[in-house]
Design a protein around this motif. Sequence first.
Motif, PDB file in Angstrom:
ATOM      1  N   GLN A 221      -3.012 -18.746 -24.932  1.00 34.84           N
ATOM      2  CA  GLN A 221      -4.021 -18.060 -25.609  1.00 34.84           C
ATOM      3  C   GLN A 221      -4.573 -19.037 -26.605  1.00 34.84           C
ATOM      4  O   GLN A 221      -5.910 -18.705 -26.702  1.00 34.84           O
ATOM      5  CB  GLN A 221      -3.325 -16.684 -26.561  1.00 34.84           C
ATOM      6  N   ARG A 222      -4.081 -19.853 -27.257  1.00 40.26           N
ATOM      7  CA  ARG A 222      -4.737 -20.839 -28.025  1.00 40.26           C
ATOM      8  C   ARG A 222      -5.620 -21.652 -27.421  1.00 40.26           C
ATOM      9  O   ARG A 222      -6.893 -22.129 -27.770  1.00 40.26           O
ATOM     10  CB  ARG A 222      -3.958 -21.718 -28.770  1.00 40.26           C
ATOM     11  N   ARG A 223      -5.312 -22.039 -26.098  1.00 41.14           N
ATOM     12  CA  ARG A 223      -6.086 -23.004 -25.300  1.00 41.14           C
ATOM     13  C   ARG A 223      -7.233 -22.114 -24.827  1.00 41.14           C
ATOM     14  O   ARG A 223      -8.422 -22.619 -24.676  1.00 41.14           O
ATOM     15  CB  ARG A 223      -5.386 -23.542 -24.002  1.00 41.14           C
ATOM     16  N   ARG A 224      -7.468 -20.902 -24.807  1.00 36.31           N
ATOM     17  CA  ARG A 224      -8.377 -20.084 -24.587  1.00 36.31           C
ATOM     18  C   ARG A 224      -9.229 -19.768 -25.707  1.00 36.31           C
ATOM     19  O   ARG A 224     -10.341 -19.021 -25.748  1.00 36.31           O
ATOM     20  CB  ARG A 224      -8.042 -18.848 -23.771  1.00 36.31           C
ATOM     21  N   GLY A 225      -8.780 -20.238 -26.930  1.00 40.25           N
ATOM     22  CA  GLY A 225      -9.474 -19.839 -28.059  1.00 40.25           C
ATOM     23  C   GLY A 225      -9.214 -18.467 -28.681  1.00 40.25           C
ATOM     24  O   GLY A 225     -10.225 -18.251 -29.557  1.00 40.25           O
ATOM     25  N   GLU A 226      -8.175 -17.925 -28.306  1.00 38.59           N
ATOM     26  CA  GLU A 226      -7.873 -16.207 -28.538  1.00 38.59           C
ATOM     27  C   GLU A 226      -7.071 -16.512 -30.094  1.00 38.59           C
ATOM     28  O   GLU A 226      -6.403 -17.336 -30.250  1.00 38.59           O
ATOM     29  CB  GLU A 226      -7.161 -15.704 -27.548  1.00 38.59           C
ATOM     30  N   ARG A 227      -7.173 -15.459 -30.708  1.00 39.23           N
ATOM     31  CA  ARG A 227      -6.297 -15.219 -31.792  1.00 39.23           C
ATOM     32  C   ARG A 227      -5.137 -14.342 -31.505  1.00 39.23           C
ATOM     33  O   ARG A 227      -5.059 -13.995 -30.392  1.00 39.23           O
ATOM     34  CB  ARG A 227      -7.390 -14.350 -32.917  1.00 39.23           C
ATOM     35  N   LEU A 228      -3.706 -14.634 -32.127  1.00 40.61           N
ATOM     36  CA  LEU A 228      -2.617 -14.150 -31.685  1.00 40.61           C
ATOM     37  C   LEU A 228      -1.705 -13.939 -32.970  1.00 40.61           C
ATOM     38  O   LEU A 228      -2.134 -14.238 -34.178  1.00 40.61           O
ATOM     39  CB  LEU A 228      -2.212 -15.047 -30.785  1.00 40.61           C
ATOM     40  N   ARG A 229      -0.628 -13.195 -32.423  1.00 40.08           N
ATOM     41  CA  ARG A 229       0.302 -12.703 -33.688  1.00 40.08           C
ATOM     42  C   ARG A 229       1.548 -13.540 -32.856  1.00 40.08           C
ATOM     43  O   ARG A 229       2.131 -13.169 -31.689  1.00 40.08           O
ATOM     44  CB  ARG A 229       0.655 -11.305 -33.662  1.00 40.08           C
ATOM     45  N   LEU A 230       1.997 -14.453 -33.464  1.00 31.84           N
ATOM     46  CA  LEU A 230       3.041 -15.311 -32.968  1.00 31.84           C
ATOM     47  C   LEU A 230       4.533 -14.885 -33.243  1.00 31.84           C
ATOM     48  O   LEU A 230       4.944 -14.493 -34.473  1.00 31.84           O
ATOM     49  CB  LEU A 230       2.752 -16.862 -33.557  1.00 31.84           C
ATOM     50  N   LYS A 231       5.430 -14.657 -32.264  1.00 28.90           N
ATOM     51  CA  LYS A 231       6.866 -14.375 -32.674  1.00 28.90           C
ATOM     52  C   LYS A 231       7.560 -15.469 -33.021  1.00 28.90           C
ATOM     53  O   LYS A 231       7.523 -16.646 -32.773  1.00 28.90           O
ATOM     54  CB  LYS A 231       7.511 -14.213 -31.244  1.00 28.90           C
TER      55      LYS A 231
ATOM     56  N   ALA B  30      -1.658 -24.925 -33.687  1.00 24.02           N
ATOM     57  CA  ALA B  30      -2.922 -25.323 -34.416  1.00 24.02           C
ATOM     58  C   ALA B  30      -3.662 -26.246 -33.817  1.00 24.02           C
ATOM     59  O   ALA B  30      -4.997 -26.242 -33.543  1.00 24.02           O
ATOM     60  CB  ALA B  30      -2.672 -25.506 -35.940  1.00 24.02           C
ATOM     61  N   ASP B  31      -2.859 -27.088 -33.249  1.00 26.76           N
ATOM     62  CA  ASP B  31      -3.766 -28.489 -32.564  1.00 26.76           C
ATOM     63  C   ASP B  31      -4.160 -28.212 -31.355  1.00 26.76           C
ATOM     64  O   ASP B  31      -4.743 -29.181 -30.500  1.00 26.76           O
ATOM     65  CB  ASP B  31      -2.854 -29.630 -33.002  1.00 26.76           C
ATOM     66  N   ALA B  32      -3.713 -27.185 -30.546  1.00 26.93           N
ATOM     67  CA  ALA B  32      -3.801 -26.958 -29.069  1.00 26.93           C
ATOM     68  C   ALA B  32      -5.446 -26.583 -28.620  1.00 26.93           C
ATOM     69  O   ALA B  32      -5.703 -26.621 -27.593  1.00 26.93           O
ATOM     70  CB  ALA B  32      -2.978 -25.661 -28.895  1.00 26.93           C
ATOM     71  N   ALA B  33      -6.228 -26.216 -29.847  1.00 27.14           N
ATOM     72  CA  ALA B  33      -7.647 -25.874 -29.475  1.00 27.14           C
ATOM     73  C   ALA B  33      -8.373 -26.119 -30.680  1.00 27.14           C
ATOM     74  O   ALA B  33      -7.938 -26.317 -31.802  1.00 27.14           O
ATOM     75  CB  ALA B  33      -7.746 -24.422 -28.932  1.00 27.14           C
ATOM     76  N   PRO B  34      -9.580 -26.303 -30.934  1.00 27.86           N
ATOM     77  CA  PRO B  34     -10.445 -26.505 -31.859  1.00 27.86           C
ATOM     78  C   PRO B  34     -10.063 -25.389 -32.828  1.00 27.86           C
ATOM     79  O   PRO B  34      -9.942 -24.141 -32.376  1.00 27.86           O
ATOM     80  CB  PRO B  34     -11.591 -26.530 -31.433  1.00 27.86           C
ATOM     81  N   LEU B  35     -10.054 -25.496 -34.225  1.00 27.11           N
ATOM     82  CA  LEU B  35      -9.858 -24.390 -35.243  1.00 27.11           C
ATOM     83  C   LEU B  35     -11.326 -23.683 -35.376  1.00 27.11           C
ATOM     84  O   LEU B  35     -12.215 -24.168 -35.293  1.00 27.11           O
ATOM     85  CB  LEU B  35      -9.332 -24.977 -36.445  1.00 27.11           C
ATOM     86  N   PRO B  36     -10.946 -22.163 -35.419  1.00 29.16           N
ATOM     87  CA  PRO B  36     -12.120 -21.266 -35.657  1.00 29.16           C
ATOM     88  C   PRO B  36     -12.950 -21.429 -36.961  1.00 29.16           C
ATOM     89  O   PRO B  36     -12.340 -21.976 -37.840  1.00 29.16           O
ATOM     90  CB  PRO B  36     -11.447 -19.981 -35.535  1.00 29.16           C
ATOM     91  N   LEU B  37     -14.297 -21.278 -36.824  1.00 28.87           N
ATOM     92  CA  LEU B  37     -14.941 -21.380 -38.130  1.00 28.87           C
ATOM     93  C   LEU B  37     -14.946 -20.175 -39.048  1.00 28.87           C
ATOM     94  O   LEU B  37     -14.863 -19.029 -38.484  1.00 28.87           O
ATOM     95  CB  LEU B  37     -16.361 -21.702 -37.603  1.00 28.87           C
TER      96      LEU B  37
END
Length: 76
Positions: A42-52, A7-14
């Motif tokens: 993926q988080r550093r690029r601001g992408e959404r993801l489904r985490l294993k 969650a802290d790896a990139a700014p949180l989305p709006l």
Amino acid sequence: MATLALADAAPLPLSADGGIDAMGWLDPDQKEVVPICQAFDQRRRGERLRLKAVASDSRFRAGLAPSGQAMAGLIE
């Protein structure tokens, strides 16, 4: 702890109303489930993801996939 780090790896989305969406980086509907290392990229690029992910108990036994059922145990 890994989820907090992600969650802290990139700014949180709006959100749609312009506020911060703390869980907006997760996408439970995505087909591909990504491991933790790929998730950081993926988080550093601001992408959404489904985490294993798996769950473990406070006794640090091997993790189990979440079942939706709670268990209690005595810690000695």
